[in-house]
Design a protein around this motif. Sequence first.
Motif, PDB file in Angstrom:
ATOM      1  N   GLU A   1       0.958  -1.219   0.053  1.00 19.54           N
ATOM      2  CA  GLU A   1       0.031  -0.017   0.016  1.00 19.54           C
ATOM      3  C   GLU A   1       0.904   1.255   0.012  1.00 19.54           C
ATOM      4  OE1 GLU A   1      -3.103  -0.399  -0.512  1.00 19.54           O
ATOM      5  OE2 GLU A   1      -2.980  -2.265  -0.071  1.00 19.54           O
ATOM      6  N   SER A   2       0.452   2.308   0.319  1.00 20.63           N
ATOM      7  CA  SER A   2       1.035   3.826   0.187  1.00 20.63           C
ATOM      8  C   SER A   2       1.841   4.019   1.240  1.00 20.63           C
ATOM      9  CB  SER A   2       0.258   4.737   0.169  1.00 20.63           C
ATOM     10  OG  SER A   2      -0.604   4.809   1.453  1.00 20.63           O
ATOM     11  N   GLU A   3       2.952   4.630   1.268  1.00 21.04           N
ATOM     12  CA  GLU A   3       3.685   4.908   2.151  1.00 21.04           C
ATOM     13  C   GLU A   3       3.390   5.255   3.714  1.00 21.04           C
ATOM     14  OE1 GLU A   3       7.029   4.027   2.170  1.00 21.04           O
ATOM     15  OE2 GLU A   3       7.486   4.877   4.047  1.00 21.04           O
ATOM     16  N   ALA A   4       2.444   6.261   3.499  1.00 28.03           N
ATOM     17  CA  ALA A   4       1.756   6.723   4.593  1.00 28.03           C
ATOM     18  C   ALA A   4       0.964   5.612   5.363  1.00 28.03           C
ATOM     19  CB  ALA A   4       0.895   7.872   4.633  1.00 28.03           C
ATOM     20  N   ALA A   5       0.295   4.845   4.694  1.00 29.44           N
ATOM     21  CA  ALA A   5      -0.481   3.854   5.191  1.00 29.44           C
ATOM     22  C   ALA A   5       0.069   2.802   5.775  1.00 29.44           C
ATOM     23  CB  ALA A   5      -1.740   3.424   4.468  1.00 29.44           C
ATOM     24  N   TYR A   6       1.238   2.316   4.980  1.00 29.88           N
ATOM     25  CA  TYR A   6       2.088   1.193   5.205  1.00 29.88           C
ATOM     26  C   TYR A   6       2.965   1.606   6.553  1.00 29.88           C
ATOM     27  CZ  TYR A   6       7.018  -0.452   5.610  1.00 29.88           C
ATOM     28  OH  TYR A   6       8.251  -0.744   5.945  1.00 29.88           O
ATOM     29  N   ARG A   7       3.396   2.924   6.723  1.00 28.60           N
ATOM     30  CA  ARG A   7       4.222   3.100   7.896  1.00 28.60           C
ATOM     31  C   ARG A   7       3.257   2.985   9.259  1.00 28.60           C
ATOM     32  NH1 ARG A   7       8.349   1.561   9.533  1.00 28.60           N
ATOM     33  NH2 ARG A   7       9.432   1.944   7.598  1.00 28.60           N
ATOM     34  N   GLY A   8       2.203   3.682   9.117  1.00 28.99           N
ATOM     35  CA  GLY A   8       1.187   3.538  10.205  1.00 28.99           C
ATOM     36  C   GLY A   8       0.664   2.097  10.783  1.00 28.99           C
ATOM     37  N   LEU A   9       0.343   1.439   9.759  1.00 33.25           N
ATOM     38  CA  LEU A   9      -0.287   0.129  10.059  1.00 33.25           C
ATOM     39  C   LEU A   9       0.867  -1.036  10.386  1.00 33.25           C
ATOM     40  CD1 LEU A   9      -2.968  -0.060   7.424  1.00 33.25           C
ATOM     41  CD2 LEU A   9      -3.328   0.271   9.745  1.00 33.25           C
ATOM     42  N   PHE A  10       1.857  -0.655   9.646  1.00 37.63           N
ATOM     43  CA  PHE A  10       3.169  -1.790   9.865  1.00 37.63           C
ATOM     44  C   PHE A  10       3.782  -1.612  11.311  1.00 37.63           C
ATOM     45  CE2 PHE A  10       6.623  -4.226   8.803  1.00 37.63           C
ATOM     46  CZ  PHE A  10       7.577  -3.626   8.818  1.00 37.63           C
ATOM     47  N   ASP A  11       3.485  -0.233  11.791  1.00 42.98           N
ATOM     48  CA  ASP A  11       4.319   0.054  12.949  1.00 42.98           C
ATOM     49  C   ASP A  11       3.086  -0.532  14.191  1.00 42.98           C
ATOM     50  OD1 ASP A  11       6.352   2.702  12.504  1.00 42.98           O
ATOM     51  OD2 ASP A  11       6.814   0.492  12.580  1.00 42.98           O
ATOM     52  N   GLY A  12       2.026  -0.494  13.737  1.00 41.25           N
ATOM     53  CA  GLY A  12       0.693  -0.768  14.442  1.00 41.25           C
ATOM     54  C   GLY A  12       0.609  -2.190  14.878  1.00 41.25           C
ATOM     55  N   VAL A  13       1.270  -3.359  14.033  1.00 41.77           N
ATOM     56  CA  VAL A  13       1.338  -4.599  14.209  1.00 41.77           C
ATOM     57  C   VAL A  13       2.230  -5.067  15.546  1.00 41.77           C
ATOM     58  CG1 VAL A  13       1.852  -7.060  13.496  1.00 41.77           C
ATOM     59  CG2 VAL A  13       1.095  -5.017  11.827  1.00 41.77           C
ATOM     60  N   SER A  14       1.415  -5.777  16.659  1.00 40.65           N
ATOM     61  CA  SER A  14       2.159  -6.094  17.526  1.00 40.65           C
ATOM     62  C   SER A  14       3.597  -7.231  17.400  1.00 40.65           C
ATOM     63  CB  SER A  14       1.139  -6.787  18.738  1.00 40.65           C
ATOM     64  OG  SER A  14       0.653  -7.980  18.034  1.00 40.65           O
ATOM     65  N   GLU A  15       3.524  -7.755  16.576  1.00 41.47           N
ATOM     66  CA  GLU A  15       4.749  -8.601  16.293  1.00 41.47           C
ATOM     67  C   GLU A  15       5.844  -7.966  15.428  1.00 41.47           C
ATOM     68  OE1 GLU A  15       3.425 -13.225  15.028  1.00 41.47           O
ATOM     69  OE2 GLU A  15       2.207 -11.489  13.844  1.00 41.47           O
ATOM     70  N   ALA A  16       6.931  -8.555  15.875  1.00 39.08           N
ATOM     71  CA  ALA A  16       8.233  -8.041  15.421  1.00 39.08           C
ATOM     72  C   ALA A  16       8.327  -8.429  13.996  1.00 39.08           C
ATOM     73  CB  ALA A  16       9.416  -8.530  16.226  1.00 39.08           C
ATOM     74  N   ILE A  17       8.425  -7.506  13.030  1.00 38.43           N
ATOM     75  CA  ILE A  17       8.305  -7.961  11.535  1.00 38.43           C
ATOM     76  C   ILE A  17       9.584  -7.117  11.056  1.00 38.43           C
ATOM     77  CG2 ILE A  17       7.107  -7.621   9.149  1.00 38.43           C
ATOM     78  CD1 ILE A  17       4.566  -7.719  10.825  1.00 38.43           C
TER      79      ILE A  17
ATOM     80  N   ASP B   1      13.749  -2.682   6.217  1.00 34.49           N
ATOM     81  CA  ASP B   1      13.096  -1.965   7.219  1.00 34.49           C
ATOM     82  C   ASP B   1      12.675  -3.045   8.087  1.00 34.49           C
ATOM     83  OD1 ASP B   1      10.057   0.004   6.234  1.00 34.49           O
ATOM     84  OD2 ASP B   1      11.244   0.103   8.101  1.00 34.49           O
ATOM     85  N   VAL B   2      12.110  -2.403   9.460  1.00 31.13           N
ATOM     86  CA  VAL B   2      11.649  -3.114  10.453  1.00 31.13           C
ATOM     87  C   VAL B   2      10.705  -2.421  11.211  1.00 31.13           C
ATOM     88  CG1 VAL B   2      13.665  -4.459  10.999  1.00 31.13           C
ATOM     89  CG2 VAL B   2      13.225  -1.879  12.203  1.00 31.13           C
ATOM     90  N   ASN B   3       9.670  -2.950  11.931  1.00 32.40           N
ATOM     91  CA  ASN B   3       8.567  -2.031  12.539  1.00 32.40           C
ATOM     92  C   ASN B   3       9.051  -1.782  14.025  1.00 32.40           C
ATOM     93  OD1 ASN B   3       8.230  -4.601  13.958  1.00 32.40           O
ATOM     94  ND2 ASN B   3       5.974  -4.826  13.513  1.00 32.40           N
ATOM     95  N   GLY B   4       8.253  -1.039  14.541  1.00 32.52           N
ATOM     96  CA  GLY B   4       8.197  -0.590  15.884  1.00 32.52           C
ATOM     97  C   GLY B   4       8.547  -1.688  17.123  1.00 32.52           C
ATOM     98  N   ALA B   5       7.558  -2.708  16.653  1.00 37.60           N
ATOM     99  CA  ALA B   5       7.785  -3.958  17.635  1.00 37.60           C
ATOM    100  C   ALA B   5       9.240  -4.666  17.577  1.00 37.60           C
ATOM    101  CB  ALA B   5       6.802  -5.048  17.268  1.00 37.60           C
ATOM    102  N   ALA B   6       9.887  -4.578  16.240  1.00 36.07           N
ATOM    103  CA  ALA B   6      11.277  -5.092  16.332  1.00 36.07           C
ATOM    104  C   ALA B   6      12.389  -4.296  16.913  1.00 36.07           C
ATOM    105  CB  ALA B   6      11.640  -5.295  14.830  1.00 36.07           C
ATOM    106  N   GLU B   7      11.910  -3.047  16.738  1.00 35.93           N
ATOM    107  CA  GLU B   7      12.715  -1.971  17.654  1.00 35.93           C
ATOM    108  C   GLU B   7      12.731  -2.349  19.238  1.00 35.93           C
ATOM    109  OE1 GLU B   7      11.162   1.615  15.702  1.00 35.93           O
ATOM    110  OE2 GLU B   7      13.109   2.205  15.575  1.00 35.93           O
ATOM    111  N   ARG B   8      11.345  -2.511  19.760  1.00 34.69           N
ATOM    112  CA  ARG B   8      11.283  -2.633  20.893  1.00 34.69           C
ATOM    113  C   ARG B   8      11.826  -4.187  21.564  1.00 34.69           C
ATOM    114  NH1 ARG B   8       6.497  -0.067  19.322  1.00 34.69           N
ATOM    115  NH2 ARG B   8       5.500  -2.106  19.319  1.00 34.69           N
ATOM    116  N   MET B   9      11.825  -4.976  20.623  1.00 41.39           N
ATOM    117  CA  MET B   9      12.264  -6.456  21.052  1.00 41.39           C
ATOM    118  C   MET B   9      13.679  -6.561  21.067  1.00 41.39           C
ATOM    119  SD  MET B   9      11.983  -9.824  18.814  1.00 41.39           S
ATOM    120  CE  MET B   9      10.466 -10.485  19.003  1.00 41.39           C
TER     121      MET B   9
END
Length: 264
Positions: free
Chosen positions: A147-163, A174-182
Amino acid sequence: NHMTVGIAAAQGAVRDEAERLSVTLSSIGDAVIATDADGCVEFMNPVAEAMTGWTAADADGKALSGIFVVVNEATREPVGCPVARAIREGRVVGLASQTLLISRDGSERPIADSAAPIRGSDGAIHGAVLVFRDQGPERFAARVLQESEAAYRGLFDGVSEAIYVQDVEGRFLDVNGAAERMYGFARAEFIGKTPEFIAAPGKNDMAALPALVARALAGEPQRFEFWGRRANGEIFPKEVRLVRGNYRDREVIIASADDITERK
């Protein structure tokens, strides 16, 4: 007498251990079903009950094939349950990709799973354990990447699993926020690095990773354990899933992971 007391103590210890294992299996996030050697249900944890729509009491003693109903997402053809193969072949067996679990009420959800034989102290196979999980978040993340970059970033970081999104050479894109926290590393610290960056030294077979990536790129999702090292030096086990995906018009590997310290 002493013998009677000793036997009673041993029986009590066995009961305590069985209760502890039951509580553990009931508490983990994955769905777990255990069967006897004939493939009949002996145990279900609450997650398995919720996903299949069957209570443990209703399923007890019934053939797993009537409880764990799975079909191919594209063809709607029935998919063979891996438990029978695990018992027959004496090895861990995984489900094919694009598998849907049909709940008792008719609802459907994509899942990933594996079955392993249960062996007694004599080495004989006494049953099998089936572990499965809702793969919806992973497939959702894969769709989001297109999807679009804006939608991708918001939803990607909203997933609870590390991706983690990796190129075919294994480098992080790229990694999401859950990966950063892990791990305790910022996203920018991952970019361009390979899994050695977050691997616990000497705890993983790093030479085996390219073959796992190759199989995932060929359309065969992979699932394995990996020991990571956080920014603070802490070593921990995680379960990793690899699937093929697309990221900004290029073929990539999408890895998702759960910290399984408590399960271990």
